[in-house]
Write an enzyme that holds these catalytic residues in place. Structure first.
Site, PDB file in Angstrom:
ATOM      1  N   ASP A 175      -2.125   9.640 -11.165  1.00 19.20           N
ATOM      2  CA  ASP A 175      -2.026   8.605 -12.203  1.00 19.20           C
ATOM      3  C   ASP A 175      -0.574   8.400 -12.626  1.00 19.20           C
ATOM      4  OD1 ASP A 175      -4.738   8.316 -12.122  1.00 19.20           O
ATOM      5  OD2 ASP A 175      -5.138   9.406 -13.988  1.00 19.20           O
TER       6      ASP A 175
ATOM      7  N   ASP B 127      -4.452   2.697  -4.705  1.00 22.60           N
ATOM      8  CA  ASP B 127      -3.005   2.653  -4.522  1.00 22.60           C
ATOM      9  C   ASP B 127      -2.581   1.351  -3.858  1.00 22.60           C
ATOM     10  OD1 ASP B 127      -4.179   3.199  -2.098  1.00 22.60           O
ATOM     11  OD2 ASP B 127      -2.623   4.584  -1.430  1.00 22.60           O
TER      12      ASP B 127
ATOM     13  N   ASN C 190      -2.548  13.267  -4.521  1.00 20.68           N
ATOM     14  CA  ASN C 190      -3.762  13.640  -5.251  1.00 20.68           C
ATOM     15  C   ASN C 190      -4.301  14.997  -4.797  1.00 20.68           C
ATOM     16  OD1 ASN C 190      -4.234  11.652  -7.163  1.00 20.68           O
ATOM     17  ND2 ASN C 190      -5.224  10.270  -5.715  1.00 20.68           N
TER      18      ASN C 190
ATOM     19  N   ARG D  22      13.929  -3.719  -1.677  1.00 21.93           N
ATOM     20  CA  ARG D  22      14.264  -2.943  -2.885  1.00 21.93           C
ATOM     21  C   ARG D  22      13.082  -2.070  -3.308  1.00 21.93           C
ATOM     22  NH1 ARG D  22      16.360  -7.928  -4.860  1.00 21.93           N
ATOM     23  NH2 ARG D  22      14.700  -8.011  -6.431  1.00 21.93           N
TER      24      ARG D  22
ATOM     25  N   HIS E  55      -5.253  14.673  -9.753  1.00 18.70           N
ATOM     26  CA  HIS E  55      -5.341  13.257 -10.123  1.00 18.70           C
ATOM     27  C   HIS E  55      -4.400  12.880 -11.267  1.00 18.70           C
ATOM     28  CE1 HIS E  55      -8.584  12.134  -7.429  1.00 18.70           C
ATOM     29  NE2 HIS E  55      -9.186  13.275  -7.728  1.00 18.70           N
TER      30      HIS E  55
ATOM     31  N   ASP F  12       0.857  -1.180   0.000  1.00 17.54           N
ATOM     32  CA  ASP F  12       0.000   0.000   0.000  1.00 17.54           C
ATOM     33  C   ASP F  12       0.897   1.235   0.000  1.00 17.54           C
ATOM     34  OD1 ASP F  12      -2.983   0.811   0.464  1.00 17.54           O
ATOM     35  OD2 ASP F  12      -1.803   2.130   1.775  1.00 17.54           O
TER      36      ASP F  12
END
Length: 340
Positions: free
Chosen positions: A213, A239, A204, A260, A209, A196
């Site tokens: 994106d 997300d 945002n 990583r 937005h 997450d």
């Protein structure tokens, strides 16, 4: 044999041979000569060109002439050893004979081997109609093959679209469910990594937005870069991402992949002159075929581990243990949401 009669035979039965009393070829029809275009048949003995397979008892011209009207089964002696059928009738002069030949059911192969066309057969020969039927069938089969290929391509494209997240090009939740079921059926251990993004809502809210994106697309590329070819990266919505890692017996390797990803995602992501800053929290569950947990259970375990990472300060990874669930059930509801 007069030239007029010879010309007539060439038209009416272009696969004929006229033999002398000694069994030598006096004249070869235009089609039968095409079987050996580099070796003229005229002047050669018929039984040196063809092997008489049936009737078996025939070994010389007297016996061959005695078989007038009998169906002959012949095979050319040199390669390609094409098989033909034939029938012999007496010729216009004493001792001469005429043998008319046919390919029989091997006509399709013969046409291919010798590049024959309908012009090489008598106009009334049923072989011509058969060639047309074969050509029509071949054309229909080719059209059917091309249609099937297009339909198969359309089906694959539709299936691919149904399993793909349109924004990032990653696999979607539907694909994930199929892949997890397949992994479970293999009966081997695999890991589920719930990921997450931290602070994504702020991106945002601050930059819009379009920036969000862009960040999601960049994150997708980073996750693909930092995982193995055998792993599958999935965007399950918003997300939230999942990485499926088959053959995950080596937990150190799984941890290294998570580390990583976290390290890369702490680096600013530029967008229109601004830096978008996020991080990633990860929870990892492991499916073990020797344990009773189902795939759904393991997915939930990874989610519990993800909340543990969030509550511990974000930007870290946590492997699921049963104690995490016990801790979560004995504490107040989390103040940190997954979308933060």
């Amino acid at each position: 044999m007069t030239q007029d009669m010879q010309a007539a035979l060439d038209v009416l039965c272009p696969m004929h041979l006229v033999l002398s009393e000694t069994g030598h070829v006096i004249h070869a029809g235009p089609t039968v000569q095409k079987l050996r275009p580099d070796t003229p048949m005229q002047g050669r003995r018929f039984l040196e060109i063809f092997n008489l397979k049936r009737p078996r008892a025939i070994s010389d011209m007297d016996e061959l002439r005695a078989a007038a009207g009998v169906k002959l089964h012949l095979q050319m002696r040199d390669a390609p050893q094409t098989e033909v059928k034939g029938v012999l009738v007496p010729g216009p002069k004493d001792g001469q004979c005429i043998i008319n030949l046919s390919f029989g059911i091997s006509i399709v192969d013969a046409v291919s081997d010798y590049a024959l066309t309908s012009a090489d057969f008598a106009a009334t020969d049923l072989a011509v109609e058969m060639l047309y039927l074969v050509e029509a069938k071949s054309a229909a089969m080719e059209a059917s093959r091309k249609l099937n290929l297009r339909l198969q391509g359309a089906k694959i494209a539709a299936e691919e679209q149904a399993f793909t997240d349109t924004l990032t090009g990653l696999k979607n939740r539907r694909a994930m469910e199929h892949i997890m079921s397949r992994y479970a059926a293999w009966g081997t251990q695999f890991a589920i990594m719930q990921i997450d993004l931290d602070w994504f809502k702020a991106v945002n809210d601050t930059f819009g937005h379009a920036a969000g994106d862009h960040v999601l697309q960049t994150v997708a590329r980073i996750m693909v870069d930092e995982t193995r070819d055998s792993d599958t990266v999935v965007r399950i919505g918003g997300d939230e991402f999942v990485v499926l890692l088959p053959n995950a017996e080596d937990m150190n390797a799984t941890q290294s992949i998570g580390s990583r990803i976290i390290k890369r995602l702490t680096q600013p992501i530029p967008f229109q002159g601004q830096d978008c800053r996020i991080s990633a929290s990860i929870g990892i569950g492991v499916f073990d075929p020797d344990l009773p947990d189902t795939v759904t259970d393991v997915l939930d375990n990874a989610d519990v581990a993800l909340y543990a990472s969030k509550n511990a300060g974000r930007g870290r990874q946590t492997f699921y243990t049963p104690e995490l669930r016990d801790t979560a059930s004995n504490t107040e509801p989390e103040t940190v949401s997954k979308s933060a």
